[in-house]
Design a protein around this motif. Structure first.
Motif, short mmCIF file in Angstrom:
data_model
loop_
_atom_site.label_atom_id
_atom_site.label_comp_id
_atom_site.label_asym_id
_atom_site.label_seq_id
_atom_site.Cartn_x
_atom_site.Cartn_y
_atom_site.Cartn_z
N LYS A 131 0.84 -1.20 0.00
CA LYS A 131 0.00 0.00 0.00
C LYS A 131 0.87 1.25 0.00
O LYS A 131 0.62 2.20 -0.74
CB LYS A 131 -0.93 0.01 1.21
CG LYS A 131 -2.03 -1.02 1.14
CD LYS A 131 -2.89 -0.99 2.39
CE LYS A 131 -4.00 -2.03 2.29
NZ LYS A 131 -4.84 -2.04 3.51
N GLY A 142 -5.64 -11.95 -9.96
CA GLY A 142 -5.60 -11.18 -8.73
C GLY A 142 -5.62 -12.08 -7.53
O GLY A 142 -5.22 -13.23 -7.61
N PRO A 143 -6.10 -11.55 -6.42
CA PRO A 143 -6.82 -10.29 -6.23
C PRO A 143 -5.89 -9.08 -6.25
O PRO A 143 -4.69 -9.19 -6.01
CB PRO A 143 -7.46 -10.46 -4.85
CG PRO A 143 -6.55 -11.38 -4.12
CD PRO A 143 -5.99 -12.31 -5.16
N GLU A 144 -6.49 -7.92 -6.56
CA GLU A 144 -5.77 -6.66 -6.59
C GLU A 144 -6.49 -5.66 -5.69
O GLU A 144 -7.71 -5.55 -5.73
CB GLU A 144 -5.72 -6.10 -8.02
CG GLU A 144 -5.00 -4.78 -8.11
CD GLU A 144 -4.99 -4.20 -9.52
OE1 GLU A 144 -4.26 -3.21 -9.73
OE2 GLU A 144 -5.72 -4.69 -10.39
N THR A 145 -5.71 -4.95 -4.89
CA THR A 145 -6.26 -3.93 -3.99
C THR A 145 -6.00 -2.55 -4.58
O THR A 145 -4.95 -2.31 -5.19
CB THR A 145 -5.63 -4.06 -2.59
OG1 THR A 145 -5.96 -5.35 -2.07
CG2 THR A 145 -6.14 -2.99 -1.64
N TYR A 146 -6.98 -1.67 -4.38
CA TYR A 146 -6.92 -0.29 -4.86
C TYR A 146 -7.05 0.67 -3.68
O TYR A 146 -7.76 0.38 -2.72
CB TYR A 146 -8.09 0.00 -5.81
CG TYR A 146 -7.99 -0.68 -7.14
CD1 TYR A 146 -7.64 0.03 -8.27
CD2 TYR A 146 -8.26 -2.03 -7.27
CE1 TYR A 146 -7.55 -0.59 -9.51
CE2 TYR A 146 -8.17 -2.66 -8.50
CZ TYR A 146 -7.81 -1.93 -9.61
OH TYR A 146 -7.72 -2.55 -10.83
N PHE A 195 -9.49 1.60 1.01
CA PHE A 195 -8.91 0.58 0.14
C PHE A 195 -10.02 -0.41 -0.17
O PHE A 195 -10.87 -0.68 0.67
CB PHE A 195 -7.75 -0.14 0.83
CG PHE A 195 -6.54 0.73 1.05
CD1 PHE A 195 -5.54 0.79 0.09
CD2 PHE A 195 -6.42 1.49 2.20
CE1 PHE A 195 -4.42 1.60 0.29
CE2 PHE A 195 -5.31 2.31 2.41
CZ PHE A 195 -4.31 2.36 1.45
N GLN A 199 -10.78 -4.23 -2.61
CA GLN A 199 -10.13 -5.32 -3.32
C GLN A 199 -11.05 -5.86 -4.42
O GLN A 199 -12.25 -6.02 -4.20
CB GLN A 199 -9.80 -6.45 -2.35
CG GLN A 199 -8.96 -7.56 -2.97
CD GLN A 199 -8.58 -8.60 -1.94
OE1 GLN A 199 -9.39 -9.44 -1.60
NE2 GLN A 199 -7.35 -8.50 -1.46
N GLN A 230 -11.52 -9.03 -7.22
CA GLN A 230 -11.16 -10.40 -7.58
C GLN A 230 -11.12 -10.49 -9.11
O GLN A 230 -11.51 -9.56 -9.82
CB GLN A 230 -12.20 -11.38 -7.02
CG GLN A 230 -12.39 -11.28 -5.52
CD GLN A 230 -11.14 -11.62 -4.72
OE1 GLN A 230 -10.39 -12.52 -5.08
NE2 GLN A 230 -10.91 -10.90 -3.63
N GLY A 280 -0.93 -5.87 -3.81
CA GLY A 280 -1.23 -7.28 -3.62
C GLY A 280 0.02 -8.11 -3.50
O GLY A 280 1.14 -7.61 -3.61
#
Length: 149
Positions: free
Chosen positions: A57, A79-83, A114, A116, A118, A136
């Protein structure tokens, strides 16, 4: 900002003429096999295929950004991808000047939240959405559609 799954993509076609074209590209191609790079789809619409290792992060928010001329549709392929996210109206600490050439404006502000995504989920990020991504563990792959406003 919108967060949803590809299953519901048709709900958003009416928001911009190129949204349907972007989601059609996804259904007409094996997105898991797309090579990294930039593909021009039509005037005002391109896709950037990004693959790489996830980051922390803290590292990601160094690139906390928004755009003036484009809407992003970001779709997670692997992913998963976190934003990270914050509304632009609340950002008060610019990080340099706006780049017209790259259509990017950076901020030093801290994210409000934040979230996430998938695989087969997406986010639509409008110019008022300041964001950072690729957070991630392990390898990530995504499509970033640039939709000219």
């Amino acid at each position: 900002m919108i967060v949803d799954s590809l299953h519901n993509a048709a709900k958003y076609y009416g928001l911009h003429p190129n949204f349907k074209k972007a989601f059609d590209f996804v259904t007409q191609n094996d997105i898991s096999k797309l090579e990294e790079g930039v593909l021009e789809i039509t005037e005002g619409l391109k896709v950037i295929v990004i693959a790489g290792e996830g980051t922390t992060k803290e590292e990601s928010i160094k690139g906390f950004e928004c755009h003036d001329k484009n809407i992003d549709i970001q779709i997670v392929v692997k992913g998963p991808e976190t934003y990270a996210w914050k509304p632009r109206e609340k950002c008060v600490n610019p990080n340099g000047d706006y780049s017209d050439e790259k259509d990017v404006r950076f901020f030093h502000d801290k994210p409000d939240m934040f979230f996430q995504l998938q695989e087969k989920q997406f986010t639509i990020l409008f110019p008022e959405d300041v964001h950072a991504a690729m957070i991630g563990d392990g390898s990530l792959k995504k499509l970033v559609f640039k939709v000219k406003i």
